[in-house]
Every structure is written in C-alpha cells, then in structure tokens.
Design an enzyme around this catalytic site. Sequence first.
Site, short mmCIF file in Angstrom:
data_model
loop_
_atom_site.label_atom_id
_atom_site.label_comp_id
_atom_site.label_asym_id
_atom_site.label_seq_id
_atom_site.Cartn_x
_atom_site.Cartn_y
_atom_site.Cartn_z
N ARG A 162 -9.66 12.05 -24.03
CA ARG A 162 -10.63 10.95 -24.39
C ARG A 162 -11.54 11.11 -25.28
O ARG A 162 -12.29 12.36 -25.63
CB ARG A 162 -11.63 10.95 -23.15
CG ARG A 162 -12.53 9.75 -23.25
CD ARG A 162 -13.26 9.32 -21.93
NE ARG A 162 -12.38 9.39 -20.76
CZ ARG A 162 -11.81 8.41 -20.27
NH1 ARG A 162 -11.82 7.18 -20.95
NH2 ARG A 162 -11.13 8.69 -19.06
N LYS B 202 -3.84 8.41 -8.28
CA LYS B 202 -4.74 9.31 -8.89
C LYS B 202 -6.13 9.01 -8.03
O LYS B 202 -6.63 7.94 -8.04
CB LYS B 202 -4.90 8.60 -10.22
CG LYS B 202 -6.40 9.17 -11.01
CD LYS B 202 -6.60 8.40 -12.38
CE LYS B 202 -7.76 8.62 -12.98
NZ LYS B 202 -7.98 8.00 -14.23
N GLU C 77 -2.21 11.80 -21.79
CA GLU C 77 -2.83 10.32 -22.07
C GLU C 77 -3.74 10.50 -23.13
O GLU C 77 -4.81 11.03 -23.02
CB GLU C 77 -3.22 9.87 -20.50
CG GLU C 77 -4.48 10.54 -20.01
CD GLU C 77 -5.23 9.57 -19.17
OE1 GLU C 77 -5.88 8.83 -19.39
OE2 GLU C 77 -4.92 9.98 -17.70
#
Length: 201
Positions: free
Chosen positions: A10, A122, A33
């Site tokens: 992130r 998740k 990701e």
Amino acid sequence: MSLPLIGILRGVTPEEVVEIAEAVLAAGITKIEVPLNSPNPLESIRLLVNAFGERALIGAGTVLTVAQVRDVYDAGGRLIVSPNCRPAVIEETHRLGMASWPGIVTPSEAFDALDAGATGLKLFPAVQVGLEGMKAVRAVLPPGTLLYAVGGVGVDNFAQWRAAGVDGAGLGSALYKPGQSASRVGQQAQALVDAWQAGEQ
C-alpha cells in the site's frame, strides 16, 4: 509450494515497485497486491506483471467495484483483494478467471462470498474479530475453505493465529510502509516468512 501469504504494498509507486517486489519475492512471498489507493496503481501492476508474471500472482487490493476488477484484469493482474464482500465484484472476478479474496467478518458475509465464487476469504480486520471470533466463524465454514487473516497479524502472533485455524495471512504495514527501502522491506519480508514457517505444526 508457494507460501499462503499475500504481500500488500500500500502506497508503493511505479518508480520503486519492481525493486520492492523483487525483495518480497526473494523471501518467498509470491502473491503481491498493489492497493488501488496507491499512487498510479494500475501502472505498478503492469510493471509487476511484466517483471514477475511468470513466478508470482500479481493483482490489486482495495478493489470495490466491478469496473475496477476489469481495469486490473486489463493491466494484467490476476488477483483481486477487497476489504469488503460485494457479490458482484466477486462474480466478475470469478468470471474473468482471477483469484478472488473478499473481506469478511461475519458468517453471512462469508457464505455470500463463497456463493459468489470467492477463491478464499480475507478475515478483515482480524485484530477486531480476534482469535475466538475467528474460531467461531471457522467452525461453520465448509471444509476446505481458505481463510486468511489480515490486519494486526504478524511476527509476534502468527503462531497463535495458525494454531487457532487460519490458513494464511495478508501482510500490510509489517511488510511495507511507503518510503522504506527495498533492502529493509526484504528484511521485514524474511522475518515474516520465518515467523510464519516457525508456526507450522
């Protein structure tokens, strides 16, 4: 066999993403990701797919809409991770042959996600649900359901989460914070992998 860990980058930028991901992959984390609230995330995903698409599952996090799923697919990503459970998002991800990891807290969300075709679940935020809450959810899930803990899990408590029944984890700020060097991220990645493997029964 790849580790059941998803690296969450992130805030990463396209300028640094390949070097950062190389350090993460070197530690053995092969699912990565780039959350869509990062700077120019689709460009980062394209760069990662071009560099590592043959040896890693690359995709996006914080995916909230069907349109975003398609954007990630067009960028070459094949992993969709969300903080919430939206059946339409899961169904489109499944239709495109991508891995779908929606965020769930309750049994209702869990079963809605599985019905829509989720690859796995998740548990987010895991720190809010806690070990006892997770075990209660796990108890009603169909056998074989993959459950990854995300949010508040890491080196200090992997063993407890594994013993309680999670199958894997998503690694956020414990793995990467914006501005950290690739070498530091690599050290953090290795520490997380070592701690995860130490918890194996």
